[in-house]
Design an enzyme around this catalytic site. Structure first.
Site, mmCIF file in Angstrom:
data_model
loop_
_atom_site.group_PDB
_atom_site.id
_atom_site.type_symbol
_atom_site.label_atom_id
_atom_site.label_comp_id
_atom_site.label_asym_id
_atom_site.label_seq_id
_atom_site.Cartn_x
_atom_site.Cartn_y
_atom_site.Cartn_z
ATOM 1 N N ASP A 39 0.866 -1.191 0.000
ATOM 2 C CA ASP A 39 0.000 0.000 0.000
ATOM 3 C C ASP A 39 0.897 1.233 0.000
ATOM 4 O OD1 ASP A 39 -2.303 -1.525 -0.030
ATOM 5 O OD2 ASP A 39 -2.397 -1.651 2.145
ATOM 6 N N LYS A 67 0.561 -8.113 -2.025
ATOM 7 C CA LYS A 67 -0.784 -7.694 -2.419
ATOM 8 C C LYS A 67 -0.703 -6.300 -3.037
ATOM 9 C CE LYS A 67 -4.227 -6.309 0.542
ATOM 10 N NZ LYS A 67 -5.031 -5.203 -0.005
ATOM 11 N N ASP A 94 -5.887 -7.010 -5.311
ATOM 12 C CA ASP A 94 -7.048 -6.739 -4.444
ATOM 13 C C ASP A 94 -7.858 -5.595 -5.039
ATOM 14 O OD1 ASP A 94 -8.765 -6.782 -2.314
ATOM 15 O OD2 ASP A 94 -7.392 -5.795 -0.918
ATOM 16 N N LEU A 95 -8.606 -5.906 -6.104
ATOM 17 C CA LEU A 95 -9.389 -4.849 -6.757
ATOM 18 C C LEU A 95 -10.889 -5.021 -6.510
ATOM 19 C CD1 LEU A 95 -7.411 -4.186 -10.056
ATOM 20 C CD2 LEU A 95 -7.441 -2.865 -7.945
ATOM 21 N N LYS A 96 -11.272 -6.032 -5.758
ATOM 22 C CA LYS A 96 -12.666 -6.236 -5.332
ATOM 23 C C LYS A 96 -13.644 -5.925 -6.468
ATOM 24 C CE LYS A 96 -11.706 -5.327 -0.435
ATOM 25 N NZ LYS A 96 -10.338 -4.813 -0.469
ATOM 26 N N ASP A 152 -19.438 -6.057 -11.091
ATOM 27 C CA ASP A 152 -20.058 -5.396 -12.251
ATOM 28 C C ASP A 152 -20.975 -6.428 -12.877
ATOM 29 O OD1 ASP A 152 -20.506 -3.783 -14.625
ATOM 30 O OD2 ASP A 152 -18.621 -2.768 -14.170
ATOM 31 N N ILE A 153 -21.509 -6.144 -14.056
ATOM 32 C CA ILE A 153 -22.310 -7.171 -14.719
ATOM 33 C C ILE A 153 -21.389 -8.340 -15.083
ATOM 34 C CG2 ILE A 153 -24.044 -5.546 -15.589
ATOM 35 C CD1 ILE A 153 -22.683 -5.789 -18.358
ATOM 36 N N GLY A 154 -21.969 -9.531 -15.160
ATOM 37 C CA GLY A 154 -21.160 -10.743 -15.342
ATOM 38 C C GLY A 154 -20.198 -10.669 -16.508
ATOM 39 N N ASN A 155 -20.657 -10.175 -17.650
ATOM 40 C CA ASN A 155 -19.817 -10.130 -18.843
ATOM 41 C C ASN A 155 -18.574 -9.269 -18.607
ATOM 42 O OD1 ASN A 155 -19.361 -10.551 -21.745
ATOM 43 N ND2 ASN A 155 -19.694 -8.342 -21.845
ATOM 44 N N THR A 162 -15.110 -5.499 6.220
ATOM 45 C CA THR A 162 -14.971 -5.503 7.686
ATOM 46 C C THR A 162 -15.267 -4.137 8.300
ATOM 47 O OG1 THR A 162 -12.615 -5.252 7.330
ATOM 48 C CG2 THR A 162 -13.377 -7.450 7.890
ATOM 49 N N ARG A 187 -1.952 -7.728 13.486
ATOM 50 C CA ARG A 187 -1.007 -6.817 14.130
ATOM 51 C C ARG A 187 -0.074 -7.601 15.038
ATOM 52 N NH1 ARG A 187 -2.198 -4.287 10.657
ATOM 53 N NH2 ARG A 187 -3.015 -2.183 10.490
ATOM 54 N N GLN A 247 -7.592 -0.419 11.915
ATOM 55 C CA GLN A 247 -8.136 -1.775 12.014
ATOM 56 C C GLN A 247 -8.771 -1.936 13.386
ATOM 57 O OE1 GLN A 247 -8.419 -3.799 9.637
ATOM 58 N NE2 GLN A 247 -6.671 -3.719 8.243
ATOM 59 N N GLY A 304 -0.034 -5.007 6.106
ATOM 60 C CA GLY A 304 0.415 -3.844 5.357
ATOM 61 C C GLY A 304 1.304 -2.948 6.189
ATOM 62 N N ARG A 305 0.670 -1.952 6.839
ATOM 63 C CA ARG A 305 1.442 -0.909 7.514
ATOM 64 C C ARG A 305 2.491 -1.394 8.517
ATOM 65 N NH1 ARG A 305 -4.020 2.237 8.520
ATOM 66 N NH2 ARG A 305 -4.632 0.049 8.460
HETATM 67 O O1 C5P Z 1 -2.018 -1.825 6.831
HETATM 68 P P1 C5P Z 1 -2.895 -2.985 7.149
HETATM 69 O O2 C5P Z 1 -2.135 -4.179 7.714
HETATM 70 O O3 C5P Z 1 -4.101 -2.627 7.976
HETATM 71 O O4 C5P Z 1 -3.403 -3.451 5.715
HETATM 72 C C1 C5P Z 1 -4.353 -4.429 5.515
HETATM 73 C C2 C5P Z 1 -4.617 -4.573 4.048
HETATM 74 O O5 C5P Z 1 -5.700 -5.470 3.899
HETATM 75 C C3 C5P Z 1 -5.016 -3.288 3.341
HETATM 76 O O6 C5P Z 1 -4.473 -3.346 2.022
HETATM 77 C C4 C5P Z 1 -6.509 -3.342 3.305
HETATM 78 O O7 C5P Z 1 -7.075 -2.725 2.178
HETATM 79 C C5 C5P Z 1 -6.759 -4.838 3.211
HETATM 80 N N1 C5P Z 1 -8.060 -5.268 3.702
HETATM 81 C C6 C5P Z 1 -8.547 -5.007 4.969
HETATM 82 N N2 C5P Z 1 -9.777 -5.464 5.342
HETATM 83 C C7 C5P Z 1 -10.494 -6.177 4.481
HETATM 84 C C8 C5P Z 1 -10.009 -6.466 3.217
HETATM 85 C C9 C5P Z 1 -8.762 -6.002 2.855
HETATM 86 O O8 C5P Z 1 -7.893 -4.392 5.777
HETATM 87 N N3 C5P Z 1 -11.669 -6.644 4.863
#
Ligand code: C5P
Length: 237
Positions: free
Chosen positions: A17, A39, A66-68, A71-74, A121, A182, A191, A211-212
């Site tokens: 990120d 990711k 991670d682009l979630k 959209d429509i199926g096609n 979440t 964490r 989080q 991530g962080r």
């Molecule tokens: O920095 P951190 O450890 O919180 O990053 C968690 C990663 O997981 C981020 O890229 C965040 O977008 C992703 N994520 C999340 N919760 C979700 C799905 C993905 O924190 N439910």
């Protein structure tokens, strides 16, 4: 590969990120052999980061896009087809039946696996109600997990707290991938439902997304290696 066969090193997915491709590449270089799975999400993908997927795959790394999608199926199917050609391992879609069906069909025959995001979440029951849903978070997560399994989805993104309940529904064939991890003593950031790496693995997570705590650390490699040490099973006596 069933979830129980996953090598420990592959269980840590570091979220790149970061705002620019150069920063992401520098982070990958710093992490070296310690990290095998990355990711790429909105921030880096929309800053020109998608070509990095092929570059990382060519270096032997695995990549989770991670682009979630939703959209429509096609349109989903065509997007999945393009993403499968980049050499990624995981791609997220929102857990709507049409979207999951299109994605599962479009990835067939490629190495790409589809992960469904059941309920974000950041949503609680009130947010779902405001969005027009009748079910609360836990019932909707369960219903969507069942649909995902029936539609041939490979795994679910969920909080570590949901892993126990989801395992009972989907068994061990689906990958459970958990963010919100964490290491003890790390900042929680935004989080809310967090777990340490060891507790998340003990609860039944297959992959941890961090991530962080890694990318913002003074010594990212040391943090990644500490997480891996924490989740490495002890040698049998
Ligand atoms: O920095 P951190 O450890 O919180 O990053 C968690 C990663 O997981 C981020 O890229 C965040 O977008 C992703 N994520 C999340 N919760 C979700 C799905 C993905 O924190 N439910």
């Amino acid at each position: 590969m069933t979830p129980s066969d996953i090598p420990t090193r592959d269980r840590l997915i570091v979220a790149l990120d970061l705002p620019a491709v150069e920063q992401a590449e520098a982070m990958v270089a710093r992490l070296g052999d310690s990290v095998s799975f990355y990711k790429i999400g909105y921030q880096l993908a929309y800053a020109g980061g998608l070509p990095l997927v092929r570059k990382l795959a060519d270096q032997g790394k695995k990549v989770f896009i991670d682009l979630k999608l939703h959209d429509i199926g096609n349109t989903v199917a065509r997007g999945v087809d393009s993403i499968a050609k980049l050499g990624a391992t995981f791609l997220t879609v929102h857990a709507y039946p049409q979207t999951m069906k299109a994605a599962a069909e479009a990835r067939a025959g490629s190495g790409l696996k589809i992960l469904a995001v059941t309920v974000l979440t950041s949503y609680d029951d009130g947010d779902l109600h405001a969005a027009g849903y009748r079910l609360g978070v836990s019932d909707l997560v369960e219903a969507r997990a069942q649909q995902a399994q029936l539609l041939g989805i490979d795994g679910l993104v969920c909080s570590a707290e949901e892993v126990g309940a989801l395992r009972k529904i989907v068994g061990h064939q689906m990958h459970l991938v958990t963010p919100g991890i964490r290491p003890a003593g790390a900042e929680t950031g935004d989080q809310k439902r967090i777990m340490t790496p060891a507790r998340a693995i003990a609860a039944g997570s297959d992959y941890l997304v961090v991530g962080r705590p890694v990318v913002e650390a003074a010594d990212p490699k040391a943090v990644a290696e500490a997480i891996l040490a924490e989740i490495t099973p002890p040698l049998a006596a």
